[in-house]
Write a protein that holds these residues in place. Structure first.
Motif, PDB file in Angstrom:
ATOM      1  N   LYS A 103      -4.425   2.083   1.200  1.00  0.00           N
ATOM      2  CA  LYS A 103      -4.351   2.017   2.660  1.00  0.00           C
ATOM      3  C   LYS A 103      -5.684   1.563   3.251  1.00  0.00           C
ATOM      4  O   LYS A 103      -5.712   0.697   4.118  1.00  0.00           O
ATOM      5  CB  LYS A 103      -3.964   3.396   3.211  1.00  0.00           C
ATOM      6  CG  LYS A 103      -3.735   3.404   4.702  1.00  0.00           C
ATOM      7  CD  LYS A 103      -3.279   4.777   5.170  1.00  0.00           C
ATOM      8  CE  LYS A 103      -3.053   4.794   6.667  1.00  0.00           C
ATOM      9  NZ  LYS A 103      -2.643   6.118   7.137  1.00  0.00           N
ATOM     10  N   ARG A 104      -6.790   2.124   2.764  1.00  0.00           N
ATOM     11  CA  ARG A 104      -8.114   1.704   3.253  1.00  0.00           C
ATOM     12  C   ARG A 104      -8.389   0.252   2.907  1.00  0.00           C
ATOM     13  O   ARG A 104      -8.989  -0.482   3.684  1.00  0.00           O
ATOM     14  CB  ARG A 104      -9.199   2.595   2.663  1.00  0.00           C
ATOM     15  CG  ARG A 104      -9.286   3.933   3.307  1.00  0.00           C
ATOM     16  CD  ARG A 104     -10.466   4.675   2.777  1.00  0.00           C
ATOM     17  NE  ARG A 104     -10.580   5.979   3.402  1.00  0.00           N
ATOM     18  CZ  ARG A 104     -11.421   6.899   3.039  1.00  0.00           C
ATOM     19  NH1 ARG A 104     -12.240   6.659   2.014  1.00  0.00           N
ATOM     20  NH2 ARG A 104     -11.464   8.052   3.654  1.00  0.00           N
ATOM     21  N   ILE A 129      -6.470  -1.878   5.321  1.00  0.00           N
ATOM     22  CA  ILE A 129      -7.100  -1.827   6.639  1.00  0.00           C
ATOM     23  C   ILE A 129      -8.365  -2.677   6.667  1.00  0.00           C
ATOM     24  O   ILE A 129      -8.608  -3.411   7.626  1.00  0.00           O
ATOM     25  CB  ILE A 129      -7.395  -0.359   7.041  1.00  0.00           C
ATOM     26  CG1 ILE A 129      -6.075   0.365   7.331  1.00  0.00           C
ATOM     27  CG2 ILE A 129      -8.316  -0.296   8.256  1.00  0.00           C
ATOM     28  CD1 ILE A 129      -6.224   1.862   7.537  1.00  0.00           C
ATOM     29  N   SER A 130      -9.182  -2.618   5.604  1.00  0.00           N
ATOM     30  CA  SER A 130     -10.403  -3.432   5.581  1.00  0.00           C
ATOM     31  C   SER A 130     -10.065  -4.915   5.519  1.00  0.00           C
ATOM     32  O   SER A 130     -10.735  -5.726   6.169  1.00  0.00           O
ATOM     33  CB  SER A 130     -11.305  -3.017   4.422  1.00  0.00           C
ATOM     34  OG  SER A 130     -10.675  -3.230   3.187  1.00  0.00           O
ATOM     35  N   ILE A 131      -9.033  -5.305   4.788  1.00  0.00           N
ATOM     36  CA  ILE A 131      -8.603  -6.704   4.766  1.00  0.00           C
ATOM     37  C   ILE A 131      -8.134  -7.115   6.156  1.00  0.00           C
ATOM     38  O   ILE A 131      -8.449  -8.205   6.632  1.00  0.00           O
ATOM     39  CB  ILE A 131      -7.477  -6.923   3.724  1.00  0.00           C
ATOM     40  CG1 ILE A 131      -8.008  -6.721   2.316  1.00  0.00           C
ATOM     41  CG2 ILE A 131      -6.829  -8.292   3.878  1.00  0.00           C
ATOM     42  CD1 ILE A 131      -9.044  -7.728   1.887  1.00  0.00           C
TER      43      ILE A 131
END
Length: 174
Positions: free
Chosen positions: A5-6, A9-11
């Motif tokens: 998930k992180r 989100i960073s992408i």
């Protein structure tokens, strides 16, 4: 440890930031780029430092712009799928200047072989090494140039010396 998930989100954040810069890309001309290679990421002028190269590589991967650029001949890529030859030569010299200068003083080494390959004459690396050794002080004459300009100067000097050599001028496709 990053979770999926992180990571997603960073992408998403990097993609969003990249899209903010996208409208300004039309006015940007193709410039030499760093180790991230050609693609949409290479077209963002503020991404020339180390952190920027990470962002450029991520952008190229996220949008598949490098693959598209290579196949279409856009975004600093050539239509044959190779990075523009002279830019590749300059980038190599810029990132390897000190060890190349040391090898040139001896007249042989892996970087001289790499330069020979980049200049289109890999089978003549020994001759190129001799030429570079004989012209070492000319090729690596000190100047107050920036890193980009210095690599271009060294490359220009090398190509000038190759052009004066009867054999290397025929075999190197610089």
């Amino acid at each position: 440890m990053l979770t999926i998930k992180r990571f997603i989100i960073s992408i998403f954040h990097i993609t969003t930031i990249s899209l903010i810069f996208l409208p300004s890309l039309r006015s940007v001309s193709a410039e030499p780029y760093g180790m991230a290679g050609c693609g949409l990421g290479s077209m963002v002028p503020v991404w020339k430092n180390d952190i920027g190269q990470i962002l450029a590589a991520t952008t190229n991967g996220s949008f598949s712009s490098q693959t598209f650029g290579i196949t279409s001949g856009t975004s600093n890529c050539t239509t044959d799928g190779l990075v523009k030859r002279e830019i590749a030569q300059e980038v190599f010299i810029a990132y390897n200047e000190e060890p190349l200068e040391l090898e040139t003083s001896v007249g042989k080494g892996e970087r001289i072989r790499a330069v020979a390959s980049l200049l289109g004459c890999p089978k003549h690396a020994v001759e190129l090494g001799k030429l570079m050794k004989e012209n070492h002080s000319f090729l690596f004459a000190k100047s107050n140039s920036s890193l980009e300009t210095r690599s271009k100067e060294i490359l220009t000097r090398l190509k000038t010396q190759i052009a004066t050599d009867t054999n290397l001028s025929l075999v190197c496709n610089n």
